[in-house]
Enzyme design. Structure first.
Site, PDB file in Angstrom:
ATOM      1  N   SER A 207      10.353   9.965   9.814  1.00  0.00           N
ATOM      2  CA  SER A 207      10.748   8.950  10.791  1.00  0.00           C
ATOM      3  C   SER A 207       9.537   8.390  11.538  1.00  0.00           C
ATOM      4  CB  SER A 207      11.714   9.578  11.802  1.00  0.00           C
ATOM      5  OG  SER A 207      11.054  10.632  12.473  1.00  0.00           O
ATOM      6  N   GLU A 228       4.606   7.109   5.732  1.00  0.00           N
ATOM      7  CA  GLU A 228       5.676   6.329   5.108  1.00  0.00           C
ATOM      8  C   GLU A 228       6.917   6.549   5.945  1.00  0.00           C
ATOM      9  OE1 GLU A 228       3.946   5.544   0.949  1.00  0.00           O
ATOM     10  OE2 GLU A 228       5.858   6.567   0.880  1.00  0.00           O
ATOM     11  N   CYS A 262      15.353   5.315   2.840  1.00  0.00           N
ATOM     12  CA  CYS A 262      14.459   4.537   3.705  1.00  0.00           C
ATOM     13  C   CYS A 262      14.645   3.060   3.409  1.00  0.00           C
ATOM     14  CB  CYS A 262      13.016   4.967   3.514  1.00  0.00           C
ATOM     15  SG  CYS A 262      12.507   4.959   1.801  1.00  0.00           S
TER      16      CYS A 262
END
Ligand code: NAD
Length: 455
Positions: A207, A228, A262
């Site tokens: 996150s 990421e 994601c």
């Protein structure tokens, strides 16, 4: 550390977490072992990854079951992840030698000058990973990192511990020395202990909130940090589409993996001319999704992996309703053992609502009507995140003009929720820094060294 099945709440394993002393030992062993691993031939390291690929292919059914039991991923989607992993490994096997070879980039014969580039491994790297696609996001880092000659301290998510341990077992059985790939089970505290080691690179998937802490922890170290992070990925549906086909594709993009990707579609903007027809087709599609036991082959929606996310989604839906949103289907948690939330579709949403701003990471989506392409672009870019963004339109020129204006690491025309090993995977704004995949995602685990040779 108790491992729970998110579909039932039952405890399925108890795995000891590594704390600081154990992490330190693994770091020191990795540091001592790394030069010998880097000195092996590239062919040898690629052979071990080829053997790892074989292990995955042979053990696929058991691995998929473990993934489903600990993460809650519907079993067919667990199989899809493992099949996709094999394809990603094939990409790395095919491209690494060409990408990592020494290159002469300039020669000046009269002056006897040659300029060359070689690729040296970073050394010992930390790979702190997420649970939602543990094979994908893990392998994007540890496969090219190992191939390039690095040692890897791999901290799987506490929600994907058994998968992390299985990955280590298979790599070791494939010939990667135990000290070169160390699995470090544990939660965020263990992640903190990993970051305290003097590693040569930090590669994190997770996150934004955790990524920001990791960036701060590594700030004074002068080592490569790649993050990421999350997304609030938008799709725009233009007025020239096949509405039914677009609705089915976008619903899949929003609800696959129970919305816990994601690059899940998290916001939908629909041209006013097709809005009502799109919404009707979209809701019909969502109502057809089969929710239930993730071990059942026909299940499409499973439980949420983390119990705590239910409260996040409830808060988003409640706030949206208070501000005037309408719930067309779903809207609440499901009262049964485990972590369940109804597939939820909201309309009459706007850009002030949490459900259109914060990552939902669950089976909920807001659909907003827009007047045309310009308003769609403005709304899509009105986000702290920039991981992916896409457009459904028949006119390719129009689509490209829109994609050109989108602030995102990946852009899609008539597709979404898609990752390719051949393309770089990266985010802008709060979606991260650095990249994985593609040939850039092989080079990123190396330090390019410049050779100026005269004589
Ligand atoms: P998370 O941030 O809660 O945890 C990620 C990892 O960090 C876990 O291994 C956790 O144990 C560890 N961690 C937690 N606190 C830490 C600390 N203070 N120091 C060091 N390590 C710490 O994320 P998550 O719930 O595992 O994953 C979901 C998030 O990941 C979503 O935001 C999702 O969008 C994002 N994600 C991004 C990508 C991408 O490629 N951009 C891919 C998958 C997931």
């Amino acid at each position: 550390m108790l491992i729970k099945n998110p579909a039932t709440g039952a405890t399925i394993a108890d795995v000891p977490a590594d704390r600081h002393a154990a992490v330190r030992r693994k770091y020191e062993a990795a540091r001592a072992a790394q030069p010998a691993w880097a000195a092996r031939s590239l062919k040898h390291r690629l052979d071990t990854i080829r053997a790892f690929r074989e292990q995955i292919a042979q053990r696929r059914d058991g691995l998929a079951r473990t993934l489903t039991e600990e993460v809650g991923k519907p079993i067919r989607q667990a199989h899809n992840e493992l099949n996709g992993l094999v394809g990603r490994i094939d990409f790395f096997l095919a491209e690494s030698a060409r990408t990592l070879r020494d290159k002469t980039v300039f020669t000046d014969a009269p002056n006897k000058l040659e300029e060359r580039i070689s690729h040296e491994p970073l050394g010992v790297i930390a790979n702190i990973s997420a649970w939602n696609y543990p094979y994908f996001v893990g392998a994007n880092v540890f496969v090219p990192a190992l191939v390039a000659g690095n040692a890897v301290l791999y901290k799987p998510s506490e929600y994907a511990t058994l998968t992390g341990l299985a990955i280590a077992e298979m790599l070791h059985a494939s010939g990667v020395p135990a000290d070169i790939f160390a699995c470090i089970p544990g939660d965020g505290m263990t992640g903190v202990a990993v970051l305290r080691q003097p590693v040569d690179g930090v590669f994190f998937t997770g996150s934004y909130a955790t990524g920001a802490k990791i960036a701060a922890a590594a700030a004074r170290r002068m080592v490569k940090v790649q993050l990421e992070l999350g997304g609030k990925d938008p799709i725009y549906v233009a007025d020239d589409v096949d509405v039914k086909a677009a609705a089915a594709a976008v619903a899949d993009g929003a609800f696959y993996n129970t919305g816990q990707s994601c690059c899940s579609v998290e916001r939908v903007y629909v041209h006013e001319a097709v809005h009502d027809a799109f919404v009707a087709a979209f809701v019909a599609e969502v109502k057809s999704f089969k929710l239930g036991d993730p071990l059942d082959e026909s299940t499409y929606i499973g439980p949420l992996t983390r119990a705590a996310q239910i409260a996040v989604i409830k808060r988003q839906v409640a706030e949206a309703k208070r501000k005037g949103a309408r719930v067309l289907t779903g809207g609440d948690a499901i009262k049964r053992r485990g972590n369940w939330f109804e597939p939820t579709v909201l309309t009459h949403v706007d850009g002030t609502m949490l459900v259109m701003r914060e990552e939902s990471f669950g089976p909920v989506i807001g659909i907003q009507k827009v007047s045309g392409d310009d308003e769609a672009v403005r709304a899509m870019n009105d986000s702290e995140y920039g991981l992916t963004a896409g457009v459904y339109a028949s006119d390719g020129k129009r689509a490209r003009r829109i994609l050109d204006q989108l602030e995102a690491g990946s852009v899609y025309w008539n597709c979404c929720d898609r990752v390719s090993p051949r393309l770089p995977w990266s985010g802008v704004k709060h979606s991260g820094i650095g990249l994985t995949l593609s040939t850039y995602g092989i080079e990123t685990f190396t330090r390019p060294k410049a050779w100026h040779l005269r004589g």
